[in-house]
Design an enzyme around this catalytic site. Sequence first.
Site, short mmCIF file in Angstrom:
data_model
loop_
_atom_site.label_atom_id
_atom_site.label_comp_id
_atom_site.label_asym_id
_atom_site.label_seq_id
_atom_site.Cartn_x
_atom_site.Cartn_y
_atom_site.Cartn_z
N SER A 230 0.84 -1.19 0.00
CA SER A 230 0.00 0.00 0.00
C SER A 230 0.88 1.26 0.00
O SER A 230 1.72 1.41 -0.88
CB SER A 230 -0.97 -0.05 1.18
OG SER A 230 -2.01 0.88 1.04
N ASP A 457 -8.65 -4.61 -6.14
CA ASP A 457 -8.20 -3.84 -4.97
C ASP A 457 -9.02 -2.56 -4.82
O ASP A 457 -9.08 -1.75 -5.74
CB ASP A 457 -6.72 -3.49 -5.14
CG ASP A 457 -6.07 -3.06 -3.83
OD1 ASP A 457 -6.67 -2.24 -3.10
OD2 ASP A 457 -4.96 -3.52 -3.55
N HIS A 487 -7.31 -5.98 -0.66
CA HIS A 487 -6.20 -5.04 -0.71
C HIS A 487 -4.89 -5.82 -0.62
O HIS A 487 -4.54 -6.34 0.43
CB HIS A 487 -6.33 -4.06 0.45
CG HIS A 487 -5.36 -2.91 0.40
ND1 HIS A 487 -5.01 -2.27 -0.76
CD2 HIS A 487 -4.66 -2.30 1.40
CE1 HIS A 487 -4.17 -1.29 -0.48
NE2 HIS A 487 -3.92 -1.31 0.81
#
Length: 526
Positions: A230, A457, A487
């Site tokens: 991320s 995602d 995610h």
Amino acid sequence: MPRIVLRTATAAALTATLLTTAACSDSGSGDGSGSGRKAQSAAKDAKPLEWGECPAPTALEGGGQVPGKDWQCATLDVPLDYADPEGQTIPLSLIRAKARDRKKRLGSLVFNFGGPGGSGITTLPGAAKEYEALRKRYDLVSFDPRGVGRSAPVRCEGDKQLDAYYAQDSSPSTPEQEKAYVDGIKRYQQACERNSGAVLPHVGTENAARDLDRIRQALGDEKLNYFGISYGTELGGVYAHLFPKNVGRAVFDAVVDPTKTSEEGALGQAKGFQLALGNFAQDCVNRGAACRLQGSTAKEIEANVIKLQKQLADKPIDGIGDRKLTESSATNGIAQALYSKELWPLLEQGLDEAEGGQGQLLMALSDALNGRDQQGRYSNIGAANTAINCADSKDRYTLEQTRAKLPEFRKASPVFGDFLGWAMLSCTDWPVAGAWETPDVSAPGAAPIVVIGNTGDPATPYEGARRMVERLGKGVGVELTYKGEGHGAYNSGDKCVQQAVNGYLLDGKVPGAGTVCTATPSAPSA
């Protein structure tokens, strides 16, 4: 809802915590930036680390138990301001588990799990089983980045004030509601400046990247082997730009698009979360009578979610303790559950219960996203997230500009558009100027970096992986596509993804460019 948010823990651990919680309920840049050449020499004085026993995580790190006997902790002092490297220092807290095969040890593998604002001290021990294969030859290492957890943490409002802040109407529809929303943001920002003004100019990603190189040297590694997830991909990209010759074997998973402004990133998230909600709804429909939600099509289920939001805006329902589930906290909870397909059963249950007037489970999900524990204590993930994003981004949107953009956000997502559109005001009047419009991640000469994009995602849409590869430059970024949900990709457990990543990190085998892995269909949920 922050622009970029963290996958805070393994889905299994989060599920257990949430069920327990619900069941127990009473009802100019200050980055000190310099040239890449200066950056290459910035880490010369980093001292070796002194490892010892780990204390229990602090409340600001999210709390929890003392890590097991496999874990060691250390502290590294780094300059507060890299423009004044001999001046004031701040401590960075680190954690590691040693490689199991010491004879074939490759060095350290440093993790950043995202946020920005997530504590690596608490996340790595909880997620370590997912990376057990990598521990065979690497010391697994993570850290609390500057401004996070116990590394000179950013502090804003107290726990009671944060309860009110996160419950406030985050999609105002009247002038009075708009004023209350803007005033709430201003109070929050003033508290950040009052309690953390000295560190706010120095918590940006470029400084964190320089810290990474200090960590690399202190670990005794010639190259930085790195796993960024991320926001950790943005941090890794900036590191690769500043220190291309110091990049070892690196993986970027759940990739932040380095080409997008704050507005474009928020709009991309609105589309991503809406896509994920649609996939969740379609999965529910496909299970027929086993699905607890009303609606014979995905669109009907989504329409019922919107109906629930409107009902909660007019009349919140019972949450946890004496707190009420508001429209804002329900939307936060829905977003949290879309981070992992493993959490979809909780989302289904939470929506079903909320439609019946019980909001405990959606509130527990919302609390998880906001970093609130069962004792009512908040980690500083929200404060750090705001401080880092605002130190990075130059974008400062007026109320008029935000209003004008709302129709586009609503079109992108009837469920999340308003919330992410209004969140554009988060950095307006922030006391520190932002560093860039978009980060520079060009890294000519760096070793190959495996860049993984997940087609489902919600928080870091798939297209960002391709753009990261392009910006890293020819011969550096190697794209791998995962056709799945949630995610991130490696943490999904997909064997194809894990074999490709492990092959590179452990054996140096670079995956073929354009490799595609497709998730194996899971059994229907009970």
